[in-house]
Write a protein that holds these residues in place. Structure first.
Motif, PDB file in Angstrom:
ATOM      1  N   LEU A   1      46.463  30.727  44.016  1.00  0.00           N
ATOM      2  CA  LEU A   1      47.514  30.621  43.059  1.00  0.00           C
ATOM      3  C   LEU A   1      47.546  32.248  42.669  1.00  0.00           C
ATOM      4  O   LEU A   1      46.647  32.891  42.710  1.00  0.00           O
ATOM      5  N   VAL A   2      48.841  32.570  42.411  1.00  0.00           N
ATOM      6  CA  VAL A   2      49.103  33.906  41.768  1.00  0.00           C
ATOM      7  C   VAL A   2      49.054  34.098  40.304  1.00  0.00           C
ATOM      8  O   VAL A   2      50.045  33.203  39.523  1.00  0.00           O
ATOM      9  N   VAL A   3      48.366  34.667  39.586  1.00  0.00           N
ATOM     10  CA  VAL A   3      48.202  34.504  37.977  1.00  0.00           C
ATOM     11  C   VAL A   3      48.480  35.827  37.448  1.00  0.00           C
ATOM     12  O   VAL A   3      48.237  37.056  38.216  1.00  0.00           O
ATOM     13  N   GLU A   4      49.063  35.860  36.349  1.00  0.00           N
ATOM     14  CA  GLU A   4      49.297  37.306  35.621  1.00  0.00           C
ATOM     15  C   GLU A   4      48.064  37.519  34.843  1.00  0.00           C
ATOM     16  O   GLU A   4      47.541  36.815  33.995  1.00  0.00           O
ATOM     17  N   ASN A   5      47.514  38.821  35.066  1.00  0.00           N
ATOM     18  CA  ASN A   5      46.336  39.219  34.140  1.00  0.00           C
ATOM     19  C   ASN A   5      46.906  39.936  32.786  1.00  0.00           C
ATOM     20  O   ASN A   5      47.985  40.284  32.705  1.00  0.00           O
ATOM     21  N   GLN A   6      45.847  40.094  32.163  1.00  0.00           N
ATOM     22  CA  GLN A   6      46.109  40.805  30.662  1.00  0.00           C
ATOM     23  C   GLN A   6      46.593  42.110  30.728  1.00  0.00           C
ATOM     24  O   GLN A   6      47.431  42.513  30.087  1.00  0.00           O
ATOM     25  N   ASP A   7      46.257  42.913  31.938  1.00  0.00           N
ATOM     26  CA  ASP A   7      46.965  44.335  32.435  1.00  0.00           C
ATOM     27  C   ASP A   7      48.143  44.058  32.779  1.00  0.00           C
ATOM     28  O   ASP A   7      48.835  45.326  33.153  1.00  0.00           O
ATOM     29  N   GLY A   8      48.997  43.020  33.086  1.00  0.00           N
ATOM     30  CA  GLY A   8      50.282  42.935  33.409  1.00  0.00           C
ATOM     31  C   GLY A   8      50.252  42.839  35.021  1.00  0.00           C
ATOM     32  O   GLY A   8      51.372  42.742  35.658  1.00  0.00           O
ATOM     33  N   SER A   9      49.169  42.798  35.512  1.00  0.00           N
ATOM     34  CA  SER A   9      49.148  42.650  37.294  1.00  0.00           C
ATOM     35  C   SER A   9      49.040  41.270  37.694  1.00  0.00           C
ATOM     36  O   SER A   9      48.709  40.497  36.875  1.00  0.00           O
ATOM     37  N   PHE A  10      49.677  40.983  38.970  1.00  0.00           N
ATOM     38  CA  PHE A  10      49.538  39.678  39.410  1.00  0.00           C
ATOM     39  C   PHE A  10      48.644  39.575  40.501  1.00  0.00           C
ATOM     40  O   PHE A  10      48.797  40.494  41.503  1.00  0.00           O
ATOM     41  N   ARG A  11      47.752  38.921  40.429  1.00  0.00           N
ATOM     42  CA  ARG A  11      46.601  38.635  41.339  1.00  0.00           C
ATOM     43  C   ARG A  11      46.313  37.287  41.725  1.00  0.00           C
ATOM     44  O   ARG A  11      46.734  36.404  41.111  1.00  0.00           O
ATOM     45  N   PHE A  12      45.545  37.140  42.980  1.00  0.00           N
ATOM     46  CA  PHE A  12      45.338  35.725  43.214  1.00  0.00           C
ATOM     47  C   PHE A  12      44.001  35.493  42.441  1.00  0.00           C
ATOM     48  O   PHE A  12      43.213  36.081  41.816  1.00  0.00           O
ATOM     49  N   ASN A  13      43.984  33.997  42.288  1.00  0.00           N
ATOM     50  CA  ASN A  13      42.773  33.348  41.568  1.00  0.00           C
ATOM     51  C   ASN A  13      41.658  33.351  42.501  1.00  0.00           C
ATOM     52  O   ASN A  13      40.489  32.577  41.963  1.00  0.00           O
ATOM     53  N   ILE A  14      41.459  33.717  43.660  1.00  0.00           N
ATOM     54  CA  ILE A  14      40.590  33.754  44.505  1.00  0.00           C
ATOM     55  C   ILE A  14      40.331  35.075  45.083  1.00  0.00           C
ATOM     56  O   ILE A  14      40.957  36.043  44.856  1.00  0.00           O
TER      57      ILE A  14
END
Length: 372
Positions: A274-287
């Motif tokens: 899944l693509v999740v939004e991190n606290q720094d505003g970036s969108f990364r994979f959860n793997i």
């Protein structure tokens, strides 16, 4: 196009065939042994093997007589373990198909041949003949070609194989875009979906992925679930992906080359990507698929790049769409299924090229077996 001699073509092809069929252990004869086999020291002649079922095979030996005239020996044989035993016939009296007179073809028993395979790429052929002008003997053989989609040793090495083709539609596959920020989100301009390939591959269909990398990274993956596996079990996984790319080698681009700086990755995980939004505003994979286009991670392997087989960099108008296959073959890679017995598989690009990347996935093959 520069013409190559027959010997050059033989030697070039063997390097490709050997790299694609690397299981080195004694195996029973199966469909994956089909193809052309030859001895590099004997010039342009070869033995063609076609495994028809687990009991029988067709054998054709394209060779020469003592005077240097071409000879075609052919017959059918029986399979016993890792050996084919065949009776070979010689033929004479025929004519080329455009001749008005087809001629009277005569077939004579030439002798017998025994082909014993030591692994997927090596064999020894022993023959016995009483035909005039020929002598009995033996010759070591090396694989020259294989058959697409039919891997030697696959049945012995893996418990289950799942093949996906995008000829008729997208099936269970969906697209994912990751490794961007809120500031660059609008500039990605993502494209995805089932589509016809561009010329000269317009007779094929695939899953299109396209996106613009406005910063230093952009990942575009396809994902699909494999159901019906044993729950919470570690599986050894091997993945193949075929895709069409228009990018030549040796080009220069912002941030990196549009071909070599766009890594191609394949992976599997019991956790749905899944693509999740991190606290720094970036969108990364959860793997963990690895950081950037130069390496893989715990849940994915780097298996190649986006460049095709054009060695000279040309403009997009002059470049050609070509099919390319990448694989995790030879990699130690495994993944644990979830509680329902599902494993997620995925693959695509991880770009370090600050520009637009577009490709079409045509086929995806998954091989699985419980890890010992």
């Amino acid at each position: 196009m520069k013409r190559q001699s027959v010997a050059q073509v033989f030697l070039l092809t063997i390097t490709l065939a050997m790299s694609a069929n690397g299981l080195a252990q004694e195996l029973s004869v199966r469909g994956g042994h089909s193809g052309y086999w030859f001895n590099p020291d004997q010039g342009p002649q070869a033995v063609s093997i076609e495994v028809m079922d687990l009991r029988s095979a067709a054998v054709n030996w394209i060779t020469y007589d003592a005077a240097g005239e071409p000879v075609w020996l052919a017959g059918f044989g029986s399979i016993r373990g890792n050996t084919i035993e065949a009776e070979l016939n010689s033929f004479r009296g025929g004519r080329f198909p455009t001749a008005a007179d087809a001629g009277q073809v005569n077939a004579e028993l030439w002798g017998t041949a025994e082909i014993e395979f030591s692994d997927c790429n090596s064999a020894e052929m022993r023959w016995d003949t009483a035909s005039t002008g020929f002598a009995s003997g033996a010759l070591s053989l090396t694989r020259l070609t294989g058959i697409e989609g039919n891997r030697c040793g696959q049945a012995e090495a893996f418990e289950r194989t799942v093949s996906f083709s995008f000829e008729q539609g997208a099936g269970p596959w969906t697209a994912m875009f990751a490794d961007f920020t809120e500031a660059t989100q609008d500039s990605i301009m993502p494209e995805s979906g089932w589509a016809q390939l561009p010329q000269p591959l317009e007779h094929r269909n695939g899953f299109r992925l396209a996106g613009s990398n406005a910063s230093d990274d952009l990942t575009m993956f396809l994902k699909a679930p494999i159901h019906g596996l044993q729950p919470e079990l570690n599986y050894r996984v091997e993945l193949d992906m075929s895709f069409a790319t228009q990018v030549p080698q040796n080009c220069v681009g912002i941030g990196g080359a549009p071909g070599e700086s766009v890594g191609v990755k394949l992976g599997a995980s019991g956790t749905e990507p899944l693509v999740v939004e991190n606290q720094d505003g970036s969108f990364r994979f959860n793997i963990d698929t690895g950081g950037g286009p130069v390496g893989g991670g715990e849940n994915a392997r780097l298996v190649g790049d986006m460049s095709n087989f054009q060695e000279e960099c040309v403009s997009q108008e002059d470049s050609v769409w070509q099919l390319k296959t990448v694989s995790t073959r030879g990699e130690e890679f495994s993944a644990v299924t979830d509680a329902s017995g599902t494993l997620w598989i995925y693959g695509g690009s991880d770009s370090g090229f600050e520009g637009r990347t577009r490709f079409f996935v045509t086929d995806f093959i998954v091989r699985l077996t419980p890890a010992s």
